[in-house]
Design a protein around this motif. Sequence first.
Motif, mmCIF file in Angstrom:
data_model
loop_
_atom_site.group_PDB
_atom_site.id
_atom_site.type_symbol
_atom_site.label_atom_id
_atom_site.label_comp_id
_atom_site.label_asym_id
_atom_site.label_seq_id
_atom_site.Cartn_x
_atom_site.Cartn_y
_atom_site.Cartn_z
ATOM 1 N N VAL A 245 -35.397 -23.162 -41.730
ATOM 2 C CA VAL A 245 -35.182 -23.532 -40.330
ATOM 3 C C VAL A 245 -35.431 -25.025 -40.150
ATOM 4 C CG1 VAL A 245 -35.937 -23.169 -37.959
ATOM 5 C CG2 VAL A 245 -35.834 -21.235 -39.540
ATOM 6 N N PHE A 246 -34.461 -25.721 -39.554
ATOM 7 C CA PHE A 246 -34.565 -27.152 -39.282
ATOM 8 C C PHE A 246 -34.928 -27.346 -37.812
ATOM 9 C CE2 PHE A 246 -32.286 -26.899 -43.137
ATOM 10 C CZ PHE A 246 -32.333 -28.132 -43.780
ATOM 11 N N ILE A 247 -36.033 -28.042 -37.572
ATOM 12 C CA ILE A 247 -36.509 -28.274 -36.207
ATOM 13 C C ILE A 247 -36.408 -29.761 -35.897
ATOM 14 C CG2 ILE A 247 -38.463 -28.065 -34.631
ATOM 15 C CD1 ILE A 247 -39.497 -25.783 -36.376
ATOM 16 N N ASN A 248 -35.779 -30.077 -34.776
ATOM 17 C CA ASN A 248 -35.638 -31.471 -34.356
ATOM 18 C C ASN A 248 -37.021 -32.073 -34.096
ATOM 19 O OD1 ASN A 248 -35.315 -33.767 -32.411
ATOM 20 N ND2 ASN A 248 -33.148 -33.269 -32.679
ATOM 21 N N ARG A 249 -37.340 -33.139 -34.813
ATOM 22 C CA ARG A 249 -38.675 -33.739 -34.723
ATOM 23 C C ARG A 249 -38.945 -34.302 -33.323
ATOM 24 N NH1 ARG A 249 -41.960 -35.461 -38.942
ATOM 25 N NH2 ARG A 249 -40.220 -35.018 -40.352
ATOM 26 N N ALA A 250 -37.929 -34.930 -32.710
ATOM 27 C CA ALA A 250 -38.106 -35.505 -31.373
ATOM 28 C C ALA A 250 -38.358 -34.410 -30.344
ATOM 29 C CB ALA A 250 -36.880 -36.324 -30.982
ATOM 30 N N TYR A 251 -37.645 -33.296 -30.458
ATOM 31 C CA TYR A 251 -37.857 -32.191 -29.533
ATOM 32 C C TYR A 251 -39.232 -31.562 -29.732
ATOM 33 C CZ TYR A 251 -32.864 -32.305 -28.370
ATOM 34 O OH TYR A 251 -31.621 -32.679 -27.934
ATOM 35 N N LEU A 252 -39.696 -31.526 -30.977
ATOM 36 C CA LEU A 252 -41.016 -30.964 -31.254
ATOM 37 C C LEU A 252 -42.108 -31.790 -30.588
ATOM 38 C CD1 LEU A 252 -42.774 -28.905 -32.745
ATOM 39 C CD2 LEU A 252 -42.703 -30.406 -34.751
ATOM 40 N N ALA B 139 -23.727 -50.999 -18.159
ATOM 41 C CA ALA B 139 -23.490 -49.562 -18.286
ATOM 42 C C ALA B 139 -23.632 -49.059 -19.710
ATOM 43 C CB ALA B 139 -22.093 -49.226 -17.765
ATOM 44 N N GLY B 140 -23.625 -49.946 -20.684
ATOM 45 C CA GLY B 140 -23.725 -49.528 -22.075
ATOM 46 C C GLY B 140 -25.060 -48.883 -22.380
ATOM 47 N N PRO B 141 -25.089 -47.921 -23.318
ATOM 48 C CA PRO B 141 -26.349 -47.256 -23.659
ATOM 49 C C PRO B 141 -27.348 -48.205 -24.303
ATOM 50 C CG PRO B 141 -24.604 -46.614 -25.177
ATOM 51 C CD PRO B 141 -23.955 -47.404 -24.099
ATOM 52 N N LYS B 142 -28.614 -48.050 -23.948
ATOM 53 C CA LYS B 142 -29.702 -48.873 -24.483
ATOM 54 C C LYS B 142 -30.564 -47.998 -25.405
ATOM 55 C CE LYS B 142 -28.527 -52.047 -21.381
ATOM 56 N NZ LYS B 142 -27.488 -51.309 -20.625
ATOM 57 N N SER B 143 -30.778 -48.446 -26.621
ATOM 58 C CA SER B 143 -31.572 -47.667 -27.562
ATOM 59 C C SER B 143 -33.057 -47.947 -27.351
ATOM 60 C CB SER B 143 -31.177 -47.987 -29.001
ATOM 61 O OG SER B 143 -31.403 -49.355 -29.285
ATOM 62 N N LEU B 144 -33.869 -46.910 -27.511
ATOM 63 C CA LEU B 144 -35.312 -47.030 -27.364
ATOM 64 C C LEU B 144 -35.965 -46.332 -28.555
ATOM 65 C CD1 LEU B 144 -37.731 -47.905 -25.617
ATOM 66 C CD2 LEU B 144 -37.633 -45.661 -24.501
ATOM 67 N N ASP B 145 -36.534 -47.120 -29.440
ATOM 68 C CA ASP B 145 -37.166 -46.579 -30.633
ATOM 69 C C ASP B 145 -38.655 -46.391 -30.360
ATOM 70 O OD1 ASP B 145 -37.952 -45.820 -33.140
ATOM 71 O OD2 ASP B 145 -37.615 -47.761 -34.100
ATOM 72 N N ILE B 146 -39.105 -45.153 -30.396
ATOM 73 C CA ILE B 146 -40.528 -44.883 -30.166
ATOM 74 C C ILE B 146 -41.218 -44.400 -31.444
ATOM 75 C CG2 ILE B 146 -40.178 -44.405 -27.727
ATOM 76 C CD1 ILE B 146 -40.354 -41.428 -28.339
ATOM 77 N N GLY B 147 -40.555 -44.611 -32.557
ATOM 78 C CA GLY B 147 -41.194 -44.332 -33.838
ATOM 79 C C GLY B 147 -41.082 -42.912 -34.332
ATOM 80 N N ILE B 148 -40.201 -42.118 -33.721
ATOM 81 C CA ILE B 148 -40.002 -40.747 -34.195
ATOM 82 C C ILE B 148 -38.893 -40.760 -35.235
ATOM 83 C CG2 ILE B 148 -39.378 -38.393 -33.555
ATOM 84 C CD1 ILE B 148 -40.428 -38.955 -30.772
ATOM 85 N N GLY B 149 -39.182 -40.298 -36.414
ATOM 86 C CA GLY B 149 -38.195 -40.296 -37.483
ATOM 87 C C GLY B 149 -37.045 -39.342 -37.198
ATOM 88 N N LEU B 150 -35.907 -39.605 -37.846
ATOM 89 C CA LEU B 150 -34.726 -38.760 -37.664
ATOM 90 C C LEU B 150 -34.784 -37.495 -38.507
ATOM 91 C CD1 LEU B 150 -31.926 -41.502 -37.656
ATOM 92 C CD2 LEU B 150 -32.958 -40.366 -35.689
ATOM 93 N N ALA B 151 -35.592 -37.510 -39.557
ATOM 94 C CA ALA B 151 -35.660 -36.354 -40.448
ATOM 95 C C ALA B 151 -36.241 -35.154 -39.714
ATOM 96 C CB ALA B 151 -36.506 -36.682 -41.676
ATOM 97 N N PRO B 152 -35.593 -34.000 -39.812
ATOM 98 C CA PRO B 152 -36.120 -32.816 -39.118
ATOM 99 C C PRO B 152 -37.352 -32.253 -39.811
ATOM 100 C CG PRO B 152 -34.228 -32.215 -40.457
ATOM 101 C CD PRO B 152 -34.350 -33.717 -40.544
#
Length: 292
Positions: A134-141, A115-128
């Motif tokens: 205006v700060f835009i979420n890179r993953a959402y973009l 049940a624990g969360p599993k992380s999945l790194d697809i290479g999208i940086g955390l920096a907006p």
Amino acid sequence: MEYFIELLVNGALTGLMYSLVALGIVLIYKSAGVPNLAQGAIVMTAAYAVWLLVGAGLPLFAAIALAAVIMFALGLAVERLLLRRMVGQPIIMVVMLTLGLEIFLRGFGPGLLGAGPKSLDIGIGLAPVIIGDVFINRAYLIGGVVALVMVAASLLFFRTRLGTKLRAVSDDHVSSWAVGISVERAIGISWGLAGVSAVAAGVLWGSVQSIDWTLSALLFPAVAVVILGGVDSIWGVLVGGLVVGILGSVIPGYLDSMVGGGTRDVVTSLVILLTIMIRPYGIFGRENIERI
């Protein structure tokens, strides 16, 4: 003003990512006329599949491609093993079947893999992405761009010969049988396509919020998107996603601090209720009038 624009842009991009989940619901209804309440758990299952394949040593894109094949096969299996047995049954029983599948998958995946969360790194940086103030979420973009591509591909698909056959099945099963279209095959293909779209949604949402049972809760905003846009409209998925995403970002952005949070779900619920009361077939949905 910058805060409002930031909420607006990030809300729109979040809504486009909701559209990726909702697209699977519309693909099935537009292709086979079958309501699908299992898409949230299918997205979760697709995310688990990619996570397992990446953990087995496959490169990310190879894992995504293989997961798409697996999810397409799962869609075919759902039609063959479950839906084919429901031929001739009331539509409410088909809805209950898909809801039962949702509940089963929601418990089966986390129960089998933990049940624990599993992380999945697809290479999208955390920096907006910063545009002015205006700060835009890179993953959402990136997710918004992928959603636009998937919607465009779906629109093109329904202009092909196969897409036309699937729309014919949705309109009338009996007439489709009469002209030689395999209704069972069409329904299976529609569920397979929904599984493929679920891979894109699962990878993107899994990278944002990790992979666990909560991914299946994306069914709630996805249903709001489908109801608002129209259950049989690809364009409706796009417009409905933008509206639900923006309202679910801007309104909580100002109200959550006053009421202690939780207004996003209230907004989504109101979208569903008001749409059903005012325009039950949605913005772009086809209105069917039956003579009694």
